[in-house]
Design a protein around this motif. Structure first.
Motif, PDB file in Angstrom:
ATOM      1  N   GLU A  55       0.796  -1.272  -0.120  1.00  0.00           N
ATOM      2  CA  GLU A  55      -0.120   0.044   0.098  1.00  0.00           C
ATOM      3  C   GLU A  55       0.761   1.263   0.138  1.00  0.00           C
ATOM      4  O   GLU A  55       0.545   2.393  -0.676  1.00  0.00           O
ATOM      5  CB  GLU A  55      -0.849  -0.250   1.187  1.00  0.00           C
ATOM      6  N   LEU A  56       1.735   1.247   0.740  1.00  0.00           N
ATOM      7  CA  LEU A  56       2.833   2.357   0.821  1.00  0.00           C
ATOM      8  C   LEU A  56       3.415   2.621  -0.600  1.00  0.00           C
ATOM      9  O   LEU A  56       3.541   3.875  -0.954  1.00  0.00           O
ATOM     10  CB  LEU A  56       3.893   1.960   1.815  1.00  0.00           C
ATOM     11  N   GLY A  57       3.869   1.634  -1.210  1.00  0.00           N
ATOM     12  CA  GLY A  57       4.419   1.606  -2.641  1.00  0.00           C
ATOM     13  C   GLY A  57       3.235   2.380  -3.612  1.00  0.00           C
ATOM     14  O   GLY A  57       3.891   3.023  -4.792  1.00  0.00           O
ATOM     15  N   LYS A  58       2.291   2.502  -3.258  1.00  0.00           N
ATOM     16  CA  LYS A  58       1.313   3.293  -4.179  1.00  0.00           C
ATOM     17  C   LYS A  58       1.389   4.701  -3.992  1.00  0.00           C
ATOM     18  O   LYS A  58       0.510   5.583  -4.770  1.00  0.00           O
ATOM     19  CB  LYS A  58      -0.177   2.605  -3.794  1.00  0.00           C
ATOM     20  N   ILE A  59       1.789   5.078  -2.883  1.00  0.00           N
ATOM     21  CA  ILE A  59       2.026   6.715  -2.640  1.00  0.00           C
ATOM     22  C   ILE A  59       3.025   7.114  -3.036  1.00  0.00           C
ATOM     23  O   ILE A  59       4.106   6.743  -3.180  1.00  0.00           O
ATOM     24  CB  ILE A  59       1.819   6.810  -0.939  1.00  0.00           C
ATOM     25  N   ASP A  60       2.752   8.343  -3.932  1.00  0.00           N
ATOM     26  CA  ASP A  60       3.693   9.230  -4.431  1.00  0.00           C
ATOM     27  C   ASP A  60       4.687   9.716  -3.387  1.00  0.00           C
ATOM     28  O   ASP A  60       4.116  10.389  -2.350  1.00  0.00           O
ATOM     29  CB  ASP A  60       3.213  10.301  -5.308  1.00  0.00           C
TER      30      ASP A  60
ATOM     31  N   ASN B  68       3.843  13.199  -1.883  1.00  0.00           N
ATOM     32  CA  ASN B  68       2.721  13.312  -0.757  1.00  0.00           C
ATOM     33  C   ASN B  68       3.162  12.739   0.492  1.00  0.00           C
ATOM     34  O   ASN B  68       2.156  12.515   1.445  1.00  0.00           O
ATOM     35  CB  ASN B  68       1.445  12.554  -1.447  1.00  0.00           C
ATOM     36  N   ILE B  69       4.121  12.447   0.893  1.00  0.00           N
ATOM     37  CA  ILE B  69       4.738  11.985   2.135  1.00  0.00           C
ATOM     38  C   ILE B  69       5.505  13.250   2.563  1.00  0.00           C
ATOM     39  O   ILE B  69       6.451  13.429   2.372  1.00  0.00           O
ATOM     40  CB  ILE B  69       5.487  10.640   2.094  1.00  0.00           C
ATOM     41  N   THR B  70       4.896  13.653   3.781  1.00  0.00           N
ATOM     42  CA  THR B  70       5.475  14.920   4.436  1.00  0.00           C
ATOM     43  C   THR B  70       5.823  14.865   6.082  1.00  0.00           C
ATOM     44  O   THR B  70       4.732  14.344   6.549  1.00  0.00           O
ATOM     45  CB  THR B  70       4.913  16.104   4.155  1.00  0.00           C
ATOM     46  N   LEU B  71       6.821  15.305   6.520  1.00  0.00           N
ATOM     47  CA  LEU B  71       7.114  15.164   8.203  1.00  0.00           C
ATOM     48  C   LEU B  71       7.100  16.544   8.631  1.00  0.00           C
ATOM     49  O   LEU B  71       7.748  17.410   7.886  1.00  0.00           O
ATOM     50  CB  LEU B  71       8.000  14.225   8.394  1.00  0.00           C
ATOM     51  N   MET B  72       6.466  16.836   9.793  1.00  0.00           N
ATOM     52  CA  MET B  72       6.695  18.064  10.348  1.00  0.00           C
ATOM     53  C   MET B  72       6.571  17.968  11.633  1.00  0.00           C
ATOM     54  O   MET B  72       5.984  17.068  12.301  1.00  0.00           O
ATOM     55  CB  MET B  72       5.751  19.025   9.985  1.00  0.00           C
ATOM     56  N   THR B  73       7.196  19.151  12.471  1.00  0.00           N
ATOM     57  CA  THR B  73       7.078  19.215  13.927  1.00  0.00           C
ATOM     58  C   THR B  73       6.034  20.373  14.164  1.00  0.00           C
ATOM     59  O   THR B  73       5.824  21.244  13.634  1.00  0.00           O
ATOM     60  CB  THR B  73       8.448  19.867  14.303  1.00  0.00           C
ATOM     61  N   LEU B  74       5.349  20.038  15.059  1.00  0.00           N
ATOM     62  CA  LEU B  74       4.203  21.113  15.671  1.00  0.00           C
ATOM     63  C   LEU B  74       4.992  22.361  15.884  1.00  0.00           C
ATOM     64  O   LEU B  74       5.890  22.472  16.566  1.00  0.00           O
ATOM     65  CB  LEU B  74       3.612  20.397  17.059  1.00  0.00           C
ATOM     66  N   PRO B  75       4.190  23.329  15.347  1.00  0.00           N
ATOM     67  CA  PRO B  75       4.929  24.622  15.623  1.00  0.00           C
ATOM     68  C   PRO B  75       4.868  25.058  17.143  1.00  0.00           C
ATOM     69  O   PRO B  75       3.628  24.819  17.814  1.00  0.00           O
ATOM     70  CB  PRO B  75       4.023  25.669  14.818  1.00  0.00           C
TER      71      PRO B  75
ATOM     72  N   VAL C 111      -2.140  17.873  -2.742  1.00  0.00           N
ATOM     73  CA  VAL C 111      -2.496  16.757  -3.574  1.00  0.00           C
ATOM     74  C   VAL C 111      -3.700  17.118  -4.334  1.00  0.00           C
ATOM     75  O   VAL C 111      -4.636  17.769  -3.874  1.00  0.00           O
ATOM     76  CB  VAL C 111      -2.704  15.415  -2.827  1.00  0.00           C
ATOM     77  N   LYS C 112      -3.728  16.937  -5.825  1.00  0.00           N
ATOM     78  CA  LYS C 112      -4.611  17.119  -6.716  1.00  0.00           C
ATOM     79  C   LYS C 112      -6.107  16.215  -6.367  1.00  0.00           C
ATOM     80  O   LYS C 112      -7.188  17.026  -6.164  1.00  0.00           O
ATOM     81  CB  LYS C 112      -4.437  16.720  -8.141  1.00  0.00           C
ATOM     82  N   LYS C 113      -5.832  15.269  -5.579  1.00  0.00           N
ATOM     83  CA  LYS C 113      -6.982  14.385  -5.333  1.00  0.00           C
ATOM     84  C   LYS C 113      -7.880  15.163  -4.086  1.00  0.00           C
ATOM     85  O   LYS C 113      -8.839  15.211  -4.022  1.00  0.00           O
ATOM     86  CB  LYS C 113      -6.714  12.942  -4.844  1.00  0.00           C
ATOM     87  N   GLN C 114      -6.962  15.912  -3.090  1.00  0.00           N
ATOM     88  CA  GLN C 114      -7.600  16.576  -2.089  1.00  0.00           C
ATOM     89  C   GLN C 114      -8.133  17.736  -2.480  1.00  0.00           C
ATOM     90  O   GLN C 114      -9.224  18.130  -1.922  1.00  0.00           O
ATOM     91  CB  GLN C 114      -6.387  17.164  -1.179  1.00  0.00           C
TER      92      GLN C 114
END
Length: 298
Positions: free
Chosen positions: A106-111, A114-121, A157-160
């Protein structure tokens, strides 16, 4: 192994495993990778936040390596899944190599973009004379939580964008009533103290909603601000949503017919004050580590 990139050499002799990496590209694995992830020496302010940023870049690089090198090879995928089940304590739902393989596919289907990591401001703790801890940024942190709750993509993401045109969003489409025709009872179900009264005062004095009434505290707290109305009051609901900046998700059509009585607006913890939109932002200015961006640009 996972590729990392450093602006300057990184050396740490305090830990059990010595860490000595040159500037530029390095491929690390095993104990060396663990030491890298635990380290905060030589990073900007040498803080936990700096370490988190490096960990995010490492995870992004690891995901890129998995996607480009491992997920296309069943044997490599099985090795990784087997190692993971021996090294991690996981939920029973993914507690076997075969189930992890399914997750990997399933992970392999994700571009990667479109995978992003961030820290809470965060901001320095204002209650400390000399700040040594941080607290959530009062402006940006609620925006991040709101986007997560409403499933708004941080990567546009365009789908979004297409998803925004769903059935719930369609509730905002249609005619609007005049503000003077809007009838609404306002309750406080988790907003700031006195929010119901202040909102009614604002609606009557600044928005022209003279037929609004303060009903005090709601019988129970709500998770999000909501507006309950009869189908015949849809035009009033859309007008009030425009005036108060309510998102489509706040509109709750009721099964009751008619609509002779007032609508019910219950203010939740996402409500700040009258005149400040409740609607979820479409983007927030927060640094992110994206899996499609290599740590080393060269």
């Amino acid at each position: 192994g996972v590729e990392v990139c450093l602006e300057k050499p990184l050396k740490d002799t305090d830990g059990g495993t010595k860490l000595d990496l040159p500037a530029g590209k390095s491929t690390i694995q095993g104990e060396e990778a663990l030491s890298f992830l635990r380290n905060r020496h030589g990073l900007k302010n040498e803080s936990d936040l700096d370490r988190i940023g490096m960990q995010q870049k490492f995870v992004a690089s690891m995901l890129r390596r998995l996607k480009e090198d491992t997920l296309s090879s069943p044997s490599k995928m099985l090795d990784v899944a087997d190692a993971a089940t021996k090294s991690l304590t996981v939920d029973q739902g993914i507690g076997s190599a075969s189930k992890l393989l399914t997750l990997a596919r399933e992970l392999g289907k994700i571009d990667l973009k479109n995978i992003t990591l961030m820290t809470l401001p965060v901001v320095d703790n204002p209650d400390e004379p000399t700040p040594v801890t941080v607290v959530p940024n009062p402006e940006k942190a609620p925006q991040v939580f709101s986007m997560l709750q409403d499933d708004v993509s941080f990567t546009e993401v365009k789908k979004q964008q297409k998803k925004a045109k769903d059935k719930q969003a369609a509730l905002l489409n249609g005619p609007r009533a005049e503000a003077s025709a809007v009838q609404v009872d306002v309750r406080n179900g988790g907003g700031p103290q006195g929010a119901a009264g202040e909102t009614v005062a604002w609606l009557q004095s600044s928005a022209g909603v003279s037929r609004s009434a303060n009903q005090g505290n709601a019988p129970a707290k709500v998770a999000r601000t909501r507006l309950v109305y009869a189908p015949a009051q849809a035009d009033q609901a859309r007008e009030l949503a425009d005036l108060m900046g309510l998102p489509a998700a706040a509109l709750k059509p009721s099964a009751k017919a008619g609509g002779e009585g007032p609508m019910t607006l219950t203010l939740g913890p996402d409500f700040k004050k009258a005149g400040v939109p409740v609607a979820t932002p479409r983007k927030v200015d927060v640094p992110q580590s994206r899996a499609d961006e290599k740590m080393c640009k060269g």
